[in-house]
Design an enzyme around this catalytic site. Structure first.
Site, PDB file in Angstrom:
ATOM      1  N   TYR A   1     -71.487 133.888  48.581  1.00  0.00           N
ATOM      2  CA  TYR A   1     -70.578 134.657  49.422  1.00  0.00           C
ATOM      3  C   TYR A   1     -70.848 134.446  50.915  1.00  0.00           C
ATOM      4  CZ  TYR A   1     -67.396 138.547  50.341  1.00  0.00           C
ATOM      5  OH  TYR A   1     -66.353 139.328  50.762  1.00  0.00           O
TER       6      TYR A   1
ATOM      7  N   GLU B   1     -65.732 129.450  56.192  1.00  0.00           N
ATOM      8  CA  GLU B   1     -64.420 129.898  56.668  1.00  0.00           C
ATOM      9  C   GLU B   1     -64.435 130.120  58.178  1.00  0.00           C
ATOM     10  OE1 GLU B   1     -63.059 133.293  54.376  1.00  0.00           O
ATOM     11  OE2 GLU B   1     -63.809 132.375  52.535  1.00  0.00           O
TER      12      GLU B   1
END
Lengths: 276, 242
Positions: B164, B171
């Protein structure tokens, strides 16, 4: 005299008596222990609600922000727009009119909060207030920025559009005020004479024939007219958000009315006559 | 009299049957959906691996898998519908936020800003997404088939601890790399004056999106940590309610 034994348990770690399901809303401030439907032993659950603020203060905090921030943009305080426009005024009369309307709207709300409304719950948690203030203050600053911007474009249909919008705005404000007065009188009867609101001689209250919450209807109407008056997309977006929130509230209120009063008029819907 | 009573019971049975068939239909659809999604992301994983082995570089990798990625990631919107009609017991908002952030990355960043498609950060989050989704969808599939191998459960509730944050880094780096191109081209932006008295600057919007990771990421991460403790160790954690 008879005595009640009161057992105090923490709301989170409470044990449920076997085969018994806990139901019901929390008690009102004015409930009397002796009149509650319990036997000689009442178990009361307490929950720490965290920091709270009284409703009047909540509304004052929420409304003072939009009122003042809009004016800061209207007068073009330095650094809000580029420096050559500092403290200048707009050549468009609609911009001044919009400022008057916006200021009137929030002033009216503040006056109603102080003199008209009577609140059922005592307080509101601090976290919610911060969230609500951010919403009101943020959006009004965003709207005010565009309406009072030096590059503002007045409405496409000119004076006609502005005047019609103004008439609608004034009517909705008066309507909203009338409904608040009507609801206030209703509350005066206290818990004994619980009735639902009915239309009276004031034509603005005739909306009660069609909706349960005409105050919300008029509020949406006022913001729609303000959007048309300023022809500003951010205002329309803000109106949409308010409409969604008020519809949720109106539907809840409408359902509560239907549940409480068996003779509730079937023609009424929640917020938009004959539709929603 | 007897016949009407019979009708009553026949009707009841039909209703019960309807309820049971509805949930059988739902289970069948969900099983099919999860198998299809697992397969889709496996295809993506294999295509990415094959490209890298054959070409030895990540340049052009995105373009080769772009269509498949867009299809399967967009199809995930269906999951929001699952929550809305209640056949999956998750919050609509949580699922909505997760799917929307994926859609945003795929359609509004990598798809529309071609210059960043050969960035390493793109490969970073693509690898993370692929691994996460394959594990997640196969977890759901096995769960629906009532045969969940422990290692899938282990993988789902442990690998995210690393995957994660790594995905978030990928991103953020990608959005950051896209900023100069957005500024130069002025894409998706609107300036004053205009008829509707509104302005929108995609550049500043992206900056706000990047900043929003700061409050949102810890919340989601700790939510998943709590879920992990509950699912793997059976601990019940009382969450603060407002």
């Amino acid at each position: 005299i008879f005595f009640l034994q009161v057992e105090v348990l923490d709301a989170k770690t409470r044990e449920q008596p076997p085969g018994y399901v806990l139901k019901g809303k929390s008690l009102r401030d004015d409930e009397i222990l002796q009149n509650l439907p319990v036997g000689t032993t009442a178990t009361m659950y307490f929950k720490d609600l965290g920091p709270q603020l009284g409703w009047t203060m909540v509304f004052l905090a929420e409304y003072i922000g939009p009122l003042l921030s809009y004016l800061l943009f209207y007068f073009r305080i330095p650094y809000f727009y580029s420096n050559r426009y500092a403290l200048s005024s707009s050549p468009h009369p609609v911009v001044t009119l919009a400022c008057v309307c916006h200021t009137f709207h929030y002033t009216k709300r503040l006056i109603e909060t102080i003199f008209v409304h009577r609140f059922s719950h005592g307080t509101m948690p601090l976290r919610t207030i911060v969230k609500n203030c951010a919403y009101y203050w943020g959006f009004s600053a965003w709207l005010a920025y565009y309406i009072n911007h030096p590059l503002y474009t007045p409405p496409s249909y000119g004076e006609l559009q502005v005047n019609y919008a103004l008439i609608l705005f004034v009517m909705c404000e008066m309507g909203n005020f009338s409904i608040h007065l009507t609801l206030n009188k209703l509350r005066g009867d206290g818990p004994k004479g619980r009735r639902f609101p009915m239309p009276n001689k004031n034509p603005f209250t005739w909306l009660f024939f069609f909706v349960s919450c005409p105050n919300y209807t008029y509020e949406v109407g006022a913001w729609v007219s303000f959007s048309i008056m300023t022809q500003c997309l951010p205002v329309a977006f803000y109106t949409l958000l308010g409409f969604i929130q008020m519809t949720i509230w109106a539907k809840g209120k409408h359902r509560a009315y239907i549940r409480e009063f068996k003779d509730y008029p079937s023609l009424r819907v929640a917020i938009i006559p004959l539709i929603l | 009299m007897a016949s009407s009573e019979e009708d009553g019971t026949v009707e009841e049975k039909e209703n019960n049957n309807k309820k049971r068939t509805k949930s059988t239909l739902a289970t069948a659809w969900l099983t099919f959906y999860n198998i299809a999604m697992t397969a889709g992301w496996l295809v993506l994983a294999m295509a990415m691996t094959r490209f890298y082995i054959q070409k030895g570089t990540h340049k052009g990798l995105y373009r080769s898998i772009a269509r498949t990625l867009k299809f399967f990631q967009t199809f995930a919107l269906v999951e929001v519908g699952h929550c809305a009609i209640g056949i999956v017991r998750t919050s609509v908002i949580v699922t909505g936020v997760q799917v929307c952030s994926r859609i945003f990355m795929v359609w509004f960043i990598t798809n529309s800003i071609r210059q960043i498609q050969s960035e390493e950060s793109v490969i970073l989050f693509l690898v993370v997404w692929t691994m996460t989704e394959i594990i997640r969808y196969s977890y759901y599939t096995f769960k629906l088939l009532n045969h969940l191998p422990y290692f899938i459960k282990w993988a789902r509730y442990n690998l995210f601890i690393v995957l994660y944050p790594v995905g978030v880094v990928g991103e953020l780096l990608t959005i950051y790399a896209a900023l100069p191109f957005v500024r130069r081209s002025g894409m998706y932006s609107m300036r004053l004056p205009n008829k509707y008295n509104v302005s929108f600057d995609y550049y500043y919007c992206l900056i706000i999106v990047m900043l929003s990771y700061i409050p949102l990421f810890p919340q989601l991460y700790f939510h998943m940590l709590r879920q992990r403790r509950r699912m793997l160790h059976g601990e019940v954690i009382v969450e603060k309610d407002d």
